[in-house]
Design an enzyme around this catalytic site. Structure first.
Site, mmCIF file in Angstrom:
data_model
loop_
_atom_site.group_PDB
_atom_site.id
_atom_site.type_symbol
_atom_site.label_atom_id
_atom_site.label_comp_id
_atom_site.label_asym_id
_atom_site.label_seq_id
_atom_site.Cartn_x
_atom_site.Cartn_y
_atom_site.Cartn_z
ATOM 1 N N PRO A 12 27.873 43.673 33.057
ATOM 2 C CA PRO A 12 27.790 45.077 33.447
ATOM 3 C C PRO A 12 29.095 45.845 33.327
ATOM 4 C CG PRO A 12 27.592 43.619 35.355
ATOM 5 C CD PRO A 12 27.500 42.765 34.137
ATOM 6 N N ASN A 13 28.938 47.063 32.888
ATOM 7 C CA ASN A 13 30.003 48.070 32.780
ATOM 8 C C ASN A 13 30.982 47.831 31.636
ATOM 9 O OD1 ASN A 13 29.213 49.679 35.085
ATOM 10 N ND2 ASN A 13 29.841 47.953 36.330
ATOM 11 N N ARG A 20 37.421 54.341 30.460
ATOM 12 C CA ARG A 20 37.968 54.499 31.818
ATOM 13 C C ARG A 20 38.802 53.279 32.176
ATOM 14 N NH1 ARG A 20 32.198 55.626 34.508
ATOM 15 N NH2 ARG A 20 31.474 56.896 32.801
ATOM 16 N N TYR A 25 41.959 47.565 32.005
ATOM 17 C CA TYR A 25 41.214 46.862 30.961
ATOM 18 C C TYR A 25 41.680 47.181 29.536
ATOM 19 C CZ TYR A 25 38.159 45.947 34.919
ATOM 20 O OH TYR A 25 37.668 45.550 36.138
ATOM 21 N N ASN A 76 31.974 37.049 29.057
ATOM 22 C CA ASN A 76 32.652 37.855 30.064
ATOM 23 C C ASN A 76 31.528 38.509 30.857
ATOM 24 O OD1 ASN A 76 33.967 39.679 31.674
ATOM 25 N ND2 ASN A 76 35.320 40.453 30.065
ATOM 26 N N ALA A 79 31.286 41.786 36.677
ATOM 27 C CA ALA A 79 31.198 41.512 38.118
ATOM 28 C C ALA A 79 30.187 40.416 38.447
ATOM 29 C CB ALA A 79 30.849 42.791 38.868
ATOM 30 N N GLU A 100 34.666 31.057 29.363
ATOM 31 C CA GLU A 100 34.636 32.288 30.170
ATOM 32 C C GLU A 100 35.901 33.086 29.850
ATOM 33 O OE1 GLU A 100 34.535 31.298 34.328
ATOM 34 O OE2 GLU A 100 34.679 33.390 34.976
ATOM 35 N N HIS A 102 38.115 36.784 30.675
ATOM 36 C CA HIS A 102 38.318 38.035 31.414
ATOM 37 C C HIS A 102 39.511 38.763 30.817
ATOM 38 C CE1 HIS A 102 35.342 36.982 34.319
ATOM 39 N NE2 HIS A 102 35.872 35.773 34.395
ATOM 40 N N ARG A 109 43.941 40.117 41.498
ATOM 41 C CA ARG A 109 43.327 41.371 41.947
ATOM 42 C C ARG A 109 42.685 41.181 43.334
ATOM 43 N NH1 ARG A 109 39.767 43.577 37.230
ATOM 44 N NH2 ARG A 109 39.824 45.439 38.558
HETATM 45 O O1 CA2 Z 1 38.723 41.381 33.632
HETATM 46 C C1 CA2 Z 1 37.551 41.289 33.243
HETATM 47 O O2 CA2 Z 1 37.245 41.122 32.069
HETATM 48 C C2 CA2 Z 1 36.414 41.434 34.275
HETATM 49 O O3 CA2 Z 1 35.378 40.545 33.905
HETATM 50 C C3 CA2 Z 1 35.939 42.874 34.191
HETATM 51 C C4 CA2 Z 1 34.855 43.200 35.235
HETATM 52 C C5 CA2 Z 1 35.316 42.808 36.623
HETATM 53 O O4 CA2 Z 1 34.251 43.009 37.548
HETATM 54 C C6 CA2 Z 1 35.754 41.356 36.681
HETATM 55 O O5 CA2 Z 1 36.233 41.100 37.990
HETATM 56 C C7 CA2 Z 1 36.859 41.084 35.676
HETATM 57 C C8 CA2 Z 1 34.550 44.695 35.303
HETATM 58 C C9 CA2 Z 1 34.315 45.348 34.006
HETATM 59 C C10 CA2 Z 1 34.210 46.828 34.227
HETATM 60 O O6 CA2 Z 1 34.660 47.429 33.039
HETATM 61 C C11 CA2 Z 1 34.921 48.748 33.056
HETATM 62 C C12 CA2 Z 1 35.499 49.244 31.921
HETATM 63 C C13 CA2 Z 1 35.809 50.560 31.844
HETATM 64 C C14 CA2 Z 1 35.514 51.389 32.902
HETATM 65 C C15 CA2 Z 1 34.932 50.895 34.024
HETATM 66 C C16 CA2 Z 1 34.620 49.558 34.108
#
Ligand code: CA2
Length: 147
Positions: A12-13, A20, A25, A76, A79, A100, A102, A109
């Site tokens: 997700p996301n 953003r 990221y 990846n 969340a 896996e 990230h 974090r």
């Molecule tokens: O660091 C990573 O790759 C994560 O898997 C990213 C997830 C986070 O929940 C993990 O703890 C670590 C979140 C991805 C959300 O991505 C976004 C990208 C742009 C704007 C908003 C969210």
């Protein structure tokens, strides 16, 4: 199953990458990270299929389908990493190797990101290297497949 094909899964996301939170990221888009995986894999003659979903069940279904279609998985899970026992169970039944990835370093974090419920059922985790992690994951799968 030999490593002629890799499934790349995003949760997700992650479709929002590049739009953003660049300070967390990076500025690269999801398509660019998938292109990184494809380029690294093609150097080894490996093809790549990618699936991004904001829905847990779709990721579970993709893992089930991978059982007979792909030799390795790079995931990846976003969340879902921190609480999806459904993805944990699905990965546990996958016969090939799983890496896996990230982009950020979840261990540096918030507390809730420190636990990965997927970690017990993957071969290893690459975190905190941004897009480089995807190339490293391909090399890890290739190496594991050769052992
Ligand atoms: O660091 C990573 O790759 C994560 O898997 C990213 C997830 C986070 O929940 C993990 O703890 C670590 C979140 C991805 C959300 O991505 C976004 C990208 C742009 C704007 C908003 C969210």
């Amino acid at each position: 199953m030999t490593l002629s094909s890799i499934l790349v899964l995003h949760g997700p996301n992650l479709n929002l990458l590049g739009t953003r939170e660049p300070e967390v990221y990076g500025t690269a888009t999801l398509a660019s990270h998938v292109a990184t995986v494809s380029a690294a894999a093609s150097r080894h003659g490996i093809s790549v299929t990618d699936v991004q979903s904001n829905t847990e069940g779709e990721l579970v279904n993709a893992i089930h389908a991978a059982n007979t279609a792909h030799g390795g998985i790079i995931i990846n899970a976003g969340a879902f990493t921190h609480y999806s026992w459904a993805i944990h169970d699905a990965l546990k039944s996958f016969p090939g190797h799983v890496i896996e990835v990230h982009l950020s370093n979840p261990g540096a974090r918030e507390q809730f990101r420190h636990i990965s419920v997927l970690a017990p059922v993957v071969d290893g985790t690459i975190s905190g290297f941004g897009g480089l992690g995807y190339s490293l994951a391909v090399e890890a799968l290739v190496e594991l497949d050769s052992q």
